[in-house]
Design an enzyme around this catalytic site. Structure first.
Site, mmCIF file in Angstrom:
data_model
loop_
_atom_site.group_PDB
_atom_site.id
_atom_site.type_symbol
_atom_site.label_atom_id
_atom_site.label_comp_id
_atom_site.label_asym_id
_atom_site.label_seq_id
_atom_site.Cartn_x
_atom_site.Cartn_y
_atom_site.Cartn_z
ATOM 1 N N HIS A 76 0.821 -1.211 0.000
ATOM 2 C CA HIS A 76 0.000 0.000 0.000
ATOM 3 C C HIS A 76 0.856 1.263 0.000
ATOM 4 C CE1 HIS A 76 0.515 1.193 4.320
ATOM 5 N NE2 HIS A 76 0.728 -0.093 4.491
ATOM 6 N N CYS A 97 3.723 -4.698 6.533
ATOM 7 C CA CYS A 97 3.281 -4.354 5.185
ATOM 8 C C CYS A 97 4.458 -3.927 4.317
ATOM 9 C CB CYS A 97 2.265 -3.218 5.237
ATOM 10 S SG CYS A 97 0.693 -3.675 5.983
#
Length: 341
Positions: A262, A280
């Site tokens: 992301h 992440c």
């Protein structure tokens, strides 16, 4: 240093049976990869047809008046276009399937492909669910058309329990997208149909704080766009030094436990230099927007280079299917290789 905010909620998790947990932490999937499973052992090239002699399937055991029926959940959905790493996934929620019945059940699961691509089913039990997944030896070739004819209505799953409903699902494999993340160099290399399109500066999980990014081959579970990420969901108060709360754009989920690719503009100073997230893979907004626009559910994300390797779960936390070698995969099948014809 700031940690990337890495947890959100998703409606696209029906086939997993797991609650959302933290990026690189929180609830672990029930099964952990075997030590013998080497990174990338599935070989990231496309499959190609090979001569196959199918093992005959025994007749499935039928129940005409079952006390209980279970309707299996199937992914991908009919009409979808998915990436080359997307397996066919059938889940019998909160239901064990007797091992002696599995060969007959596999015989009722016909996979047809154009072009013809051999593959095999593999059984797994975790979190009370029974999963049976189908994949080729290597990633699907781009453009493959796949149809599953699941003739399961009335098929016995266990004593007093039968499957409910026949299903036919057809889907298409899109362009080959294989994204390789090197946690040591903090780079993601994006390869589409064999051509390197871009090398992106990224930041992965902070291994020093126990938030390492899971390594191995994963797939994109869903393109979720803007996701609200909250450390409370992994038991970290928002006012804790490692706490977080915020929304992040161009988010694509890799694991049920909360790993995403992301945009993470608040970590811009770390891209290409250090790993500071909760697990992440963060990148600039421009890079994340570009990658999001090219990506499909089922695209491959392969992670290497960690100093404290944290292997991707095989099942129950997303699709870790490709971390099993073909020999390991076939050991989980009742009938072995099917022709794909």
């Amino acid at each position: 240093m700031r940690l990337s905010r890495c947890i959100g909620l998703s409606a696209a998790l029906a086939l997993t049976g797991l609650a959302v947990a933290g990026c690189g932490g929180g609830a672990e999937a029930e099964e952990r990869p075997a030590k013998s499973s080497a990174r990338g052992s599935a070989a990231p090239g496309p499959s190609s047809p090979a001569p196959v002699t199918e093992k005959p399937a025994p007749p499935a055991t039928m129940l005409t008046a079952a006390a209980r029926t279970v309707r299996p959940e199937i992914a991908p959905a009919g009409g979808e276009k998915v990436g080359v790493g997307q397996p066919i996934a059938i889940v019998f929620k909160q239901q064990k399937v007797s091992e002696e019945l599995r060969a007959g059940i596999e015989g009722r699961l016909k996979v047809s492909t154009s072009p013809k691509i051999p593959g095999a089913w593999h059984w797994n039990e975790s979190k009370g669910d029974t999963r049976v997944h189908f994949r080729p030896e290597k990633f699907w070739p781009a453009g493959t058309k796949v149809t599953l004819d699941a003739r399961l209505a009335g098929v016995k799953l266990a004593e007093g329990t039968a499957a409910a409903g026949d299903r036919t699902v057809s889907f298409t494999i899109g362009d080959s997208m294989v994204n390789t993340v090197d946690l040591k160099t903090h780079k993601m290399t994006v390869v589409r149909n064999g051509k390197t399109l871009r090398t992106i500066a990224v930041s992965g999980g902070d291994e020093g704080k126990g938030f390492g990014t899971r390594e191995g081959i994963k797939t994109i579970l869903g393109k979720e766009g803007r996701v609200v990420m909250d450390s409370l969901s992994i038991g970290i108060p928002r006012n804790h030094p490692d706490g977080f709360y915020g929304s992040y754009d161009y988010s694509m989920r890799e694991t049920i436990s909360g790993e995403y690719v992301h945009a993470a503009p608040d970590n811009a100073e770390s891209f290409g230099k250090e790993n500071v997230s909760h697990g992440c893979i963060g990148m600039s907004t421009d890079d994340a927007k570009w990658l999001y626009g090219l990506s499909l559910k089922g695209d491959v994300v392969q992670v290497t280079g960690g100093t404290k390797p944290k292997p991707m779960d095989h099942f129950g936390n997303g699709y870790g299917d490709w971390n099993l070698s073909w020999e390991q995969w076939l050991r989980g099948s009742a009938l072995g290789v099917r022709t794909g014809g």
